[in-house]
Design a protein around this motif. Structure first.
Motif, PDB file in Angstrom:
ATOM      1  N   ARG A  54     -40.847  95.960  37.391  1.00  0.00           N
ATOM      2  CA  ARG A  54     -41.381  94.666  37.388  1.00  0.00           C
ATOM      3  C   ARG A  54     -40.887  93.508  37.407  1.00  0.00           C
ATOM      4  N   LYS A  55     -39.735  93.608  37.220  1.00  0.00           N
ATOM      5  CA  LYS A  55     -38.593  92.154  37.315  1.00  0.00           C
ATOM      6  C   LYS A  55     -38.503  91.985  39.136  1.00  0.00           C
ATOM      7  N   ALA A  56     -38.575  93.250  39.771  1.00  0.00           N
ATOM      8  CA  ALA A  56     -38.262  93.087  41.157  1.00  0.00           C
ATOM      9  C   ALA A  56     -39.500  92.592  41.893  1.00  0.00           C
ATOM     10  N   VAL A  57     -40.733  93.003  41.369  1.00  0.00           N
ATOM     11  CA  VAL A  57     -41.912  92.625  42.011  1.00  0.00           C
ATOM     12  C   VAL A  57     -42.274  90.897  41.531  1.00  0.00           C
ATOM     13  N   GLU A  58     -41.843  90.693  40.425  1.00  0.00           N
ATOM     14  CA  GLU A  58     -42.017  89.189  39.956  1.00  0.00           C
ATOM     15  C   GLU A  58     -41.232  88.341  40.770  1.00  0.00           C
ATOM     16  N   THR A  59     -39.923  88.739  41.050  1.00  0.00           N
ATOM     17  CA  THR A  59     -38.858  87.961  41.850  1.00  0.00           C
ATOM     18  C   THR A  59     -39.487  87.957  43.260  1.00  0.00           C
ATOM     19  N   MET A  60     -40.021  89.016  43.771  1.00  0.00           N
ATOM     20  CA  MET A  60     -40.530  88.926  45.267  1.00  0.00           C
ATOM     21  C   MET A  60     -41.803  88.089  45.351  1.00  0.00           C
ATOM     22  N   ASN A  61     -42.615  88.178  44.251  1.00  0.00           N
ATOM     23  CA  ASN A  61     -43.820  87.263  44.117  1.00  0.00           C
ATOM     24  C   ASN A  61     -43.377  85.654  44.178  1.00  0.00           C
ATOM     25  N   LYS A  62     -42.319  85.384  43.280  1.00  0.00           N
ATOM     26  CA  LYS A  62     -41.909  83.987  42.953  1.00  0.00           C
ATOM     27  C   LYS A  62     -41.312  83.686  44.719  1.00  0.00           C
ATOM     28  N   ALA A  63     -40.572  84.529  45.387  1.00  0.00           N
ATOM     29  CA  ALA A  63     -39.874  83.940  46.772  1.00  0.00           C
ATOM     30  C   ALA A  63     -41.124  84.008  47.501  1.00  0.00           C
TER      31      ALA A  63
END
Length: 352
Positions: A54-63
């Motif tokens: 979930r953290k990885a996806v959140e960071t990818m979405n933020k980017a």
């Protein structure tokens, strides 16, 4: 005990065998939409799960959202976090790819090339391999043509032609069997020529004709090899190793590519080099004849001048000198050299 161990391992072995038999691709694809963000499709695993996933996806979405706001610096920072924290996930190669593209937008060519190189170095099976090789080749070409990389994406920096040559070598090493390989070698040669590094240019051209003899660039490589060796010739008084190499490559070019557009230039170059080689033999012969009275050595070098270029004016002069050498060696007066044609009389007119 052994049988119990086998019983425990059997399910895992069966599962592994089943995976090997699957016809489809196991690697997951990443798909982006503004409504759902990044999601994993087409594979059985993404590399991470649970809270880490979930953290990885959140960071990818933020980017990606920062990227769409044209906030390239913020997007790059977030993508770099994904690469660092989740290197074994499906998100890392996508993050590196997007870093490279964003660096290109900012004209940070060095950093862009590095990002793409990290991608194919860590994930050589990426489906974007050929695309990335093409992008890296274009970065190197732009640098060789004088494009300036930007510092921090703001200030233009100095040109990077020497860096471009190194980048071509990297692309060549990563994709030696691609269509870009002979192009890389030709550009490596061009880069060295721009920097007056003729020996290095010759090495690159030699690698091209030996490694890629069927390439469309091979004819140009032969011609440029001949020209490069010819450019190292300093005159008839100096060592003629480069002259001999130039003669060899001009002759090879004319034999192998008789219909090439550069054929007439090659014939002119060959004429010049053969004449230079013959003149160098005459200079050696003159030295032994006039300075050392060594008629045997003089005769050898005059004959070599004739052999080097039989139908030239230099060969005719060498034949005349041979008669003088033979006369001197026999103790007879040397025959007079043929007189030069008298200059034409200037015409005078009544009023001039």
């Amino acid at each position: 005990m052994l049988s119990s161990l086998i019983r425990r391992l059997l399910p895992a072995l069966i599962f592994a065998a089943a995976l090997c038999c699957l016809p489809g691709r196991l690697a997951a694809d990443l798909v982006w939409s503004r409504a759902t963000g990044w999601r994993v499709e087409g594979g059985v695993m993404s590399g991470i799960s649970g809270s880490e996933g979930r953290k990885a996806v959140e960071t990818m979405n933020k980017a990606r959202l920062a990227e769409e706001r044209h906030s390239e610096g913020s997007a790059i920072s977030s993508y770099e976090k994904v690469v660092k924290k989740y290197p074994n996930s499906v998100y890392a190669p996508e993050a590196l790819y997007r870093i490279g593209k964003l660096r290109l937008i900012r004209r940070q060519y060095y950093d862009a090339f590095d990002a793409f190189q990290r991608l194919i170095g860590r994930y050589p099976n990426t489906k974007r391999f050929n695309e990335i090789i093409g992008i890296q080749y274009r970065i190197a070409s732009d640098l060789l043509d004088g494009k300036r990389p930007y510092i921090w994406g703001v200030f233009p920096g100095p040109t990077g032609r020497s860096t471009a040559v190194g980048y071509f070598e990297v692309v060549l090493a990563d994709a030696p069997y691609s269509d870009y390989a002979p192009l890389c070698l030709m550009n490596i040669a061009r880069g060295h020529q721009l920097r007056k590094e003729t020996d290095e240019a010759i090495d690159a051209l030699d690698r091209l004709i030996n490694a890629y003899p069927q390439s469309l660039l091979t004819a140009d490589a032969y011609f440029k090899l001949a020209q490069s060796h010819a450019s190292l010739v300093d005159g008839p008084y100096y060592d003629q190793a480069s002259t001999k190499e130039a003669v060899t490559y001009y002759e090879d070019f004319m034999i192998l590519f008789p219909n090439d557009v550069n054929l007439s230039k090659a014939a002119k170059g060959l004429d010049d080099m053969k004449k230079m080689l013959a003149e160098s033999k005459v200079k050696m012969a003159d030295f032994y004849f006039y300075k050392r009275d060594n008629y045997v050595a003089a005769k050898v070098f005059y004959n070599e001048a004739i052999t080097a270029y039989p139908d030239s004016d230099v060969a005719k002069h060498a034949k005349v000198m041979l008669t003088q050498v033979e006369a001197k060696a026999a103790g007879q007066p040397a025959p007079a050299s043929p007189a030069a044609p008298a200059p034409k009389k200037k015409k005078h007119f009544l009023f001039f």
